[in-house]
Scaffold this active site. Structure first.
Site, mmCIF file in Angstrom:
data_model
loop_
_atom_site.group_PDB
_atom_site.id
_atom_site.type_symbol
_atom_site.label_atom_id
_atom_site.label_comp_id
_atom_site.label_asym_id
_atom_site.label_seq_id
_atom_site.Cartn_x
_atom_site.Cartn_y
_atom_site.Cartn_z
ATOM 1 N N ASP A 1 0.815 -1.214 0.000
ATOM 2 C CA ASP A 1 0.000 0.000 0.000
ATOM 3 C C ASP A 1 0.852 1.269 0.000
ATOM 4 O O ASP A 1 0.410 2.309 -0.479
ATOM 5 C CB ASP A 1 -0.928 -0.005 1.215
ATOM 6 C CG ASP A 1 -1.907 -1.173 1.167
ATOM 7 O OD1 ASP A 1 -2.557 -1.350 0.121
ATOM 8 O OD2 ASP A 1 -2.012 -1.916 2.167
ATOM 9 N N ASP B 1 1.925 -2.029 12.730
ATOM 10 C CA ASP B 1 2.312 -1.808 11.334
ATOM 11 C C ASP B 1 3.775 -1.373 11.228
ATOM 12 O O ASP B 1 4.560 -1.938 10.456
ATOM 13 C CB ASP B 1 1.400 -0.746 10.719
ATOM 14 C CG ASP B 1 1.327 -0.838 9.206
ATOM 15 O OD1 ASP B 1 2.177 -1.542 8.617
ATOM 16 O OD2 ASP B 1 0.428 -0.232 8.608
ATOM 17 N N ARG C 1 4.034 -11.049 9.280
ATOM 18 C CA ARG C 1 4.682 -10.028 10.101
ATOM 19 C C ARG C 1 3.664 -9.339 11.009
ATOM 20 O O ARG C 1 3.970 -8.983 12.142
ATOM 21 C CB ARG C 1 5.401 -9.008 9.220
ATOM 22 C CG ARG C 1 4.518 -7.968 8.602
ATOM 23 C CD ARG C 1 5.268 -6.918 7.806
ATOM 24 N NE ARG C 1 5.069 -5.597 8.356
ATOM 25 C CZ ARG C 1 5.048 -4.492 7.610
ATOM 26 N NH1 ARG C 1 5.219 -4.559 6.297
ATOM 27 N NH2 ARG C 1 4.874 -3.326 8.177
#
Length: 396
Positions: free
Chosen positions: A81, A178, A191
């Site tokens: 993204d 994140d 992850r």
């Protein structure tokens, strides 16, 4: 734009696209996946391409700022993204930003965070899939050449910085996961699972003030603040916002609590390829999903919410600490700058921020139309020029 869809909402055939690919994204196999999965399908669909490999952070942003866009029918972004975030902000930084942002965009997933691609996959009616299956589905969407208008989130920081988001702004738990899981990016989507477990073990509370403009409370015409309605401003006027130094307008909702575990403003259905964060359906054009979790939630309940999110069942957990509301604008003021911001998965400085949605602001390859919007002008059809299609080129 014809809300029902029509020839003007299709890419031409044959079609010429510029592919921006991050060879280090995700597990580092993007170029290999392009050659093995994407290129054969493009050849069958009469889509010729030029392939550019990004070499560093913000390289794609620089490339689209300088690119002659008239040569291409669409810009294809193959990564996670973050690369789409770079491309959109690069387009909005051009002198001709008003026409540049109308160039159709396509998202091909090859990163560890592929939320936008997963959302487009969902809108097309496909089953939730990951990895090569998700890449194949998104490539098929490009081959079908259908376009749909998408919302754009304009963000203003107290420092004066303006940023445009195509996906989300996260603060607190989600942003921490994140950003802190970047060191595990070779694990791909795993992850985020590992990052969630690590952050749950050391759960934090973040203090700040949150306010928002509910979608149901939007009036048809809102006078813009003179301080914000500057004609020399790059990008659209944020008519719902007042300067950050002023209190929010009286018709906004101010959240009484100031202790949070997370705040998330989300434009689309997915927060990751296996995180169906907004199962409540398509928001009307010009609105976004706002979630926040108040302090006091247990680690067990938070884990339950994130596990249920894979299938979009987290709203069924009856968690009293989880709040959801559709909004068109919001303001978030972290206390003492604590906590990290992640905008489209990219780290931002933690400071007071506010944002509003601009409806149907740019075109994306997608198999589903957004609902037409009463909140703003309709997006004009993407401009196209009839030019001879060059053969595919090797990467530069």
């Amino acid at each position: 734009m014809d809300p029902a869809g029509g020839p003007q909402n299709l890419l031409p055939r044959p079609c010429r696209v510029l592919v921006l690919l991050n060879p280090r994204g995700g597990k580092g196999k993007a170029l290999q996946l392009f050659r093995s999965h994407v290129q054969p399908l493009l050849a069958q669909a009469d889509v010729s391409f030029r392939l550019l490999l990004t070499e560093r952070r913000n390289h794609a942003r620089e490339l689209v700022r300088a690119e002659e866009l008239g040569r291409w029918d669409a810009l294809v972004v193959m990564s996670g993204d973050g690369l789409m975030h770079e491309v959109v902000n690069g387009l909005m930084e051009r002198p001709d930003w008003e026409t540049a942002i109308r160039k159709p965009l396509c998202s091909l997933p090859a990163g560890s965070g592929n939320a936008l691609a997963a959302s487009l996959n969902h809108y097309a009616g496909y089953q939730q899939v990951t990895n090569e299956d998700l890449l194949n589905n998104c490539t098929l969407l490009l081959c079908r050449r259908r376009l749909a208008p998408m919302n754009l989130l304009s963000l203003q920081m107290v420092s004066g910085l303006r940023v445009f988001s195509v996906l989300s702004l996260a603060w607190g738990f989600i942003a921490d996961v994140d950003i802190e899981s970047e060191k595990f990016r070779r694990l791909g989507e795993m992850r985020f699972t590992l990052g969630t477990i690590l952050r749950l073990a050391a759960l934090r509370v973040y203090q700040g003030r949150l306010a928002y403009l509910p979608a149901e409370r939007v009036v048809s015409k809102v006078p813009a603040s003179p301080a914000l309605d500057r004609r020399d401003r790059q990008g659209p006027v944020d008519a719902h916002l007042v300067p950050l130094e002023e209190p929010v307008p009286a018709h906004w909702t101010v959240v009484p609590e100031q202790d949070f575990v997370l705040v998330l403003a989300l434009l689309h259905s997915h927060l990751g390829s296996e995180m169906f964060a907004a199962p409540m359906g398509h928001r009307a054009a010009g609105a976004m999903h706002l979630f926040y979790v108040r302090a006091g939630v247990s680690r067990a309940m938070l884990l339950r919410l994130f596990l249920a999110m894979e299938k979009g069942r987290h709203m069924e957990c009856d968690c009293p600490y989880l709040v959801y509301v559709p909004v068109v604008a919001f303001r978030l003021e972290p206390k003492d700058g604590k906590g990290m911001f992640a905008v489209d998965g990219e780290l931002m400085v933690s400071e007071a921020v506010q944002g509003q949605v601009h409806p149907n602001y740019f075109w994306m390859v997608s198999d589903r139309m957004e609902p037409s919007s009463p909140m703003g002008p309709q997006l004009p059809p993407p401009s196209r020029k009839s030019q001879q299609t060059p053969p595919p080129e090797d990467p530069l």
